[in-house]
Structures are given as structure tokens and as C-alpha cells.
Design an enzyme around this catalytic site. Structure first.
Site, PDB file in Angstrom:
ATOM      1  N   ASN A   1       0.866  -1.182   0.000  1.00 56.04           N
ATOM      2  CA  ASN A   1       0.000   0.000   0.000  1.00 56.04           C
ATOM      3  C   ASN A   1       0.905   1.235   0.000  1.00 56.04           C
ATOM      4  O   ASN A   1       1.468   1.593   1.023  1.00 56.04           O
ATOM      5  CB  ASN A   1      -0.883  -0.029   1.260  1.00 56.04           C
ATOM      6  CG  ASN A   1      -1.719   1.226   1.427  1.00 56.04           C
ATOM      7  OD1 ASN A   1      -1.854   2.022   0.496  1.00 56.04           O
ATOM      8  ND2 ASN A   1      -2.273   1.410   2.615  1.00 56.04           N
TER       9      ASN A   1
ATOM     10  N   LYS B   1       0.142   4.225  -0.260  1.00 54.91           N
ATOM     11  CA  LYS B   1      -0.546   5.388   0.329  1.00 54.91           C
ATOM     12  C   LYS B   1      -0.365   6.610  -0.600  1.00 54.91           C
ATOM     13  O   LYS B   1      -0.355   6.427  -1.812  1.00 54.91           O
ATOM     14  CB  LYS B   1      -0.042   5.657   1.742  1.00 54.91           C
ATOM     15  CG  LYS B   1      -0.036   4.396   2.598  1.00 54.91           C
ATOM     16  CD  LYS B   1       0.100   4.670   4.058  1.00 54.91           C
ATOM     17  CE  LYS B   1       0.227   3.366   4.802  1.00 54.91           C
ATOM     18  NZ  LYS B   1       0.122   3.501   6.237  1.00 54.91           N
TER      19      LYS B   1
ATOM     20  N   HIS C   1      -9.404   0.703   5.051  1.00 59.05           N
ATOM     21  CA  HIS C   1      -8.125   0.964   5.739  1.00 59.05           C
ATOM     22  C   HIS C   1      -8.363   1.928   6.911  1.00 59.05           C
ATOM     23  O   HIS C   1      -9.184   2.837   6.819  1.00 59.05           O
ATOM     24  CB  HIS C   1      -7.129   1.574   4.743  1.00 59.05           C
ATOM     25  CG  HIS C   1      -5.736   1.586   5.266  1.00 59.05           C
ATOM     26  ND1 HIS C   1      -5.296   2.551   6.135  1.00 59.05           N
ATOM     27  CD2 HIS C   1      -4.693   0.739   5.078  1.00 59.05           C
ATOM     28  CE1 HIS C   1      -4.028   2.301   6.459  1.00 59.05           C
ATOM     29  NE2 HIS C   1      -3.637   1.197   5.823  1.00 59.05           N
TER      30      HIS C   1
ATOM     31  N   GLU D   1      -6.759   4.355   7.963  1.00 56.14           N
ATOM     32  CA  GLU D   1      -6.563   5.783   7.655  1.00 56.14           C
ATOM     33  C   GLU D   1      -7.808   6.364   6.982  1.00 56.14           C
ATOM     34  O   GLU D   1      -8.118   7.551   7.142  1.00 56.14           O
ATOM     35  CB  GLU D   1      -5.301   5.971   6.781  1.00 56.14           C
ATOM     36  CG  GLU D   1      -4.039   5.770   7.615  1.00 56.14           C
ATOM     37  CD  GLU D   1      -2.817   5.332   6.841  1.00 56.14           C
ATOM     38  OE1 GLU D   1      -2.818   5.393   5.603  1.00 56.14           O
ATOM     39  OE2 GLU D   1      -1.845   4.905   7.506  1.00 56.14           O
TER      40      GLU D   1
ATOM     41  N   GLU E   1      -5.174  -5.539  10.778  1.00 51.60           N
ATOM     42  CA  GLU E   1      -4.244  -4.426  10.962  1.00 51.60           C
ATOM     43  C   GLU E   1      -4.566  -3.712  12.270  1.00 51.60           C
ATOM     44  O   GLU E   1      -5.399  -2.775  12.282  1.00 51.60           O
ATOM     45  CB  GLU E   1      -4.375  -3.418   9.816  1.00 51.60           C
ATOM     46  CG  GLU E   1      -3.969  -3.940   8.470  1.00 51.60           C
ATOM     47  CD  GLU E   1      -3.342  -2.843   7.617  1.00 51.60           C
ATOM     48  OE1 GLU E   1      -2.236  -3.052   7.129  1.00 51.60           O
ATOM     49  OE2 GLU E   1      -3.950  -1.770   7.465  1.00 51.60           O
TER      50      GLU E   1
ATOM     51  N   GLY F   1       2.928  -1.271   4.324  1.00 49.58           N
ATOM     52  CA  GLY F   1       2.826   0.160   4.040  1.00 49.58           C
ATOM     53  C   GLY F   1       4.190   0.717   3.656  1.00 49.58           C
ATOM     54  O   GLY F   1       4.676   0.512   2.542  1.00 49.58           O
TER      55      GLY F   1
HETATM   56  C1  PEP Z   1      -0.721  -0.009   5.971  1.00 49.99           C
HETATM   57  O1  PEP Z   1      -0.774   1.044   5.357  1.00 49.99           O
HETATM   58  O2  PEP Z   1      -1.631  -0.813   5.814  1.00 49.99           O
HETATM   59  C2  PEP Z   1       0.404  -0.283   6.857  1.00 49.99           C
HETATM   60  C3  PEP Z   1       0.394  -1.412   7.470  1.00 49.99           C
HETATM   61  O3  PEP Z   1       1.393   0.663   7.000  1.00 49.99           O
HETATM   62  P1  PEP Z   1       2.828   0.450   7.680  1.00 49.99           P
HETATM   63  O4  PEP Z   1       3.378  -0.852   7.134  1.00 49.99           O
HETATM   64  O5  PEP Z   1       3.618   1.615   7.267  1.00 49.99           O
HETATM   65  O6  PEP Z   1       2.615   0.363   9.151  1.00 49.99           O
END
Ligand code: PEP
Length: 255
Positions: A9, A11, A97, A99, A169, A236
Site C-alpha cells: 500500500n 498510500k 483501511h 486511515e 491491521e 505500508g
Molecule cells: C498499511 O498502510 O496498511 C500499513 C500497514 O502501514 P505500515 O506498514 O507503514 O505500518
């Protein structure tokens, strides 16, 4: 038996087309000569870069998006439909997600509408669920995960489950460099499997892949994925570094 899956991801990164092209160059270089027998690798860039990714047609890389809107078409300024994503050539969509829950107020009802649109349009979904630090502290993890699963999967037919991967997550692990122990992931996995077994026949529910996401790095892939026997990871920040991302995929494919 479904393959394992490693999802990147990106982002809202990188910041320009030039940088994205550079990213693709590096990704292509890292993947050169590597075979992935048991693992699918999916990259989800900002949608404005999707076509660039698809045009490269990188061996072993599938394309996805980080979100879709639930309507088919119309006056929904700024939105992109699942049908548009499918017609562009992507095959995966992340949905729910944390976020998006945090910054855009998405709740289970909205996520459910989006999930239905993703499946209706023949895309594969990566459905994110997870508890906050406070919920965990209060002992509410099980209750929260069950509520999210029930709400997000409402009216989803058993025949569609094979197109859904669930990414556990924990919100407190996303972007923080804090990671749960293998036992904590295993506990969450059992909660999720039990909840799914209450909603569907076990045989149908087992078609869903179960991923871990939250501060995944190659040096913890064993702890967060291999030890608790998860079906893959959602990555991420580390997915922005092709060397590290491919290293994670290799570790998961080989074990
Ligand atoms: C994500 O965006 O789903 C994520 C797990 O981010 P990170 O790996 O940066 O914690």
C-alpha cells in the site's frame, strides 16, 4: 488452495510521476530473475499512477487501488468507481483501511457498500479490520473485530468469499513500528476465524485469505506472518523500498 499474498500500500507516495517511474525501475530490477511459486504480489499506488504501473506489465506484479467509491457513475466529484478500476486493468482494491476510517469517517456501513461494489465489478478485495490501542487496553479486541466483520461483510454471499482477503491491521501497529507478538496475532486470527464461522459455513469462510498488516519489515516477517501461519501481509512504508518489499515477498514465498 489459494496462493499467499503480499500487498504493498503505497498510500499517498511517491510525490511525482518522475519518482514513481524511478520506483518502478527499482522494483523491476529487484524482481528480475525471481520466481514466486506460491505468492501473489500486489502493488497499490495512488490511482493517478495506476496506468503507469499497468503499462510496465512487470512480471509477478498485480495492480490494485487503495479505495473505490460504491456508486457506478454520476455526480460524485473526485470519486473513482470499482468499474473504472476494473476497466483500467487493476485486479485488487483495498477497502476499509484505518486511515480512511480516521480521516474520511468511513464506517462499516460505507465499507460494506464499497466491498459490494468491488465484488460486483469482479475485483479482489483486501478488507482491513483492526482494534485501536485503547480498545485493546480495555479488552475489547474480540468485540471490535467481530463488529467490524459483521458490518463489513453484511449481505456478502458465501460464493464471493474467495475474492476477499482480510487484513488484520491493529491500528496501534500501523505506521508506528510497534508490532504484535506472534501469539497476539494468533489470538486475533482465532477470533476472526470464529467470527467468520458464525457467519458462514466453515468451508466457505476458509476460502478467505487472512493477512497481517502494521509495520511489517523483512526482519519481522517471521514473527507477524510465518509463525502465526498467516496467508500473507499488507505492507505500508516498506513497500516504498523495492529491495525490502521484494525481500518480504521472497521470505513469504519460500516458507
Ligand atoms: C498499511 O498502510 O496498511 C500499513 C500497514 O502501514 P505500515 O506498514 O507503514 O505500518
Amino acid at each position: 488452495m489459494q496462493k499467499k499474498i503480499v500487498v504493498g500500500n503505497l498510500k499517498m507516495n511517491p510525490v511525482s510521476v518522475v519518482e514513481f517511474e524511478r520506483y518502478l525501475d527499482a522494483l523491476e530490477k529487484e524482481l528480475k530473475g525471481k520466481e514466486f511459486e506460491k505468492t501473489e504480489i500486489v502493488v497499490c499506488p495512488p490511482v493517478v499512477f495506476l496506468q503507469k504501473l499497468l503499462n510496465r506489465d512487470i512480471k509477478n506484479i498485480k495492480a490494485g487501488v487503495q479505495d473505490v467509491f460504491w456508486e457506478y457513475q454520476g455526480a460524485f466529484t473526485g470519486q473513482i468507481s470499482a468499474g473504472m478500476v476494473k476497466s483500467a486493468g487493476a485486479t485488487f482494491a483495498i477497502v476499509g483501511h484505518s486511515e480512511r476510517r480516521k480521516y474520511f469517517g468511513e464506517n462499516e456501513e460505507i465499507i460494506n457498500l464499497k466491498l459490494k461494489a468491488i465484488l460486483k465489478n469482479g475485483l479482489n478485495a483486501i478488507l482491513c479490520i483492526g482494534e485501536s490501542a485503547e480498545e485493546r487496553k480495555k479488552g475489547q479486541t474480540s468485540q471490535v473485530l467481530k463488529k467490524q466483520l459483521k458490518g463489513c461483510l453484511a449481505e456478502i454471499a458465501p460464493g464471493k468469499l474467495e475474492y476477499i482477503s482480510i487484513a488484520y491491521e491493529p491500528i496501534w501497529a500501523v505506521g508506528t513500528d510497534k508490532i504484535p507478538t506472534s501469539d497476539e496475532i494468533l489470538e486475533a486470527k482465532i477470533i476472526i476465524k470464529k467470527a467468520l464461522a458464525e457467519m458462514y459455513f466453515v468451508k466457505s469462510a476458509e476460502k478467505m485469505r487472512l493477512l497481517y498488516g502494521g509495520s511489517v519489515k523483512s526482519n519481522c516477517a517471521e514473527q507477524v506472518c510465518l509463525d502465526p501461519a498467516m496467508d500473507g501481509v499488507l505492507v505500508g512504508r516498506e513497500s516504498l523500498m523495492p529491495y525490502e518489499f521484494v525481500k518480504i515477498a521472497i521470505l513469504i514465498d519460500e516458507n
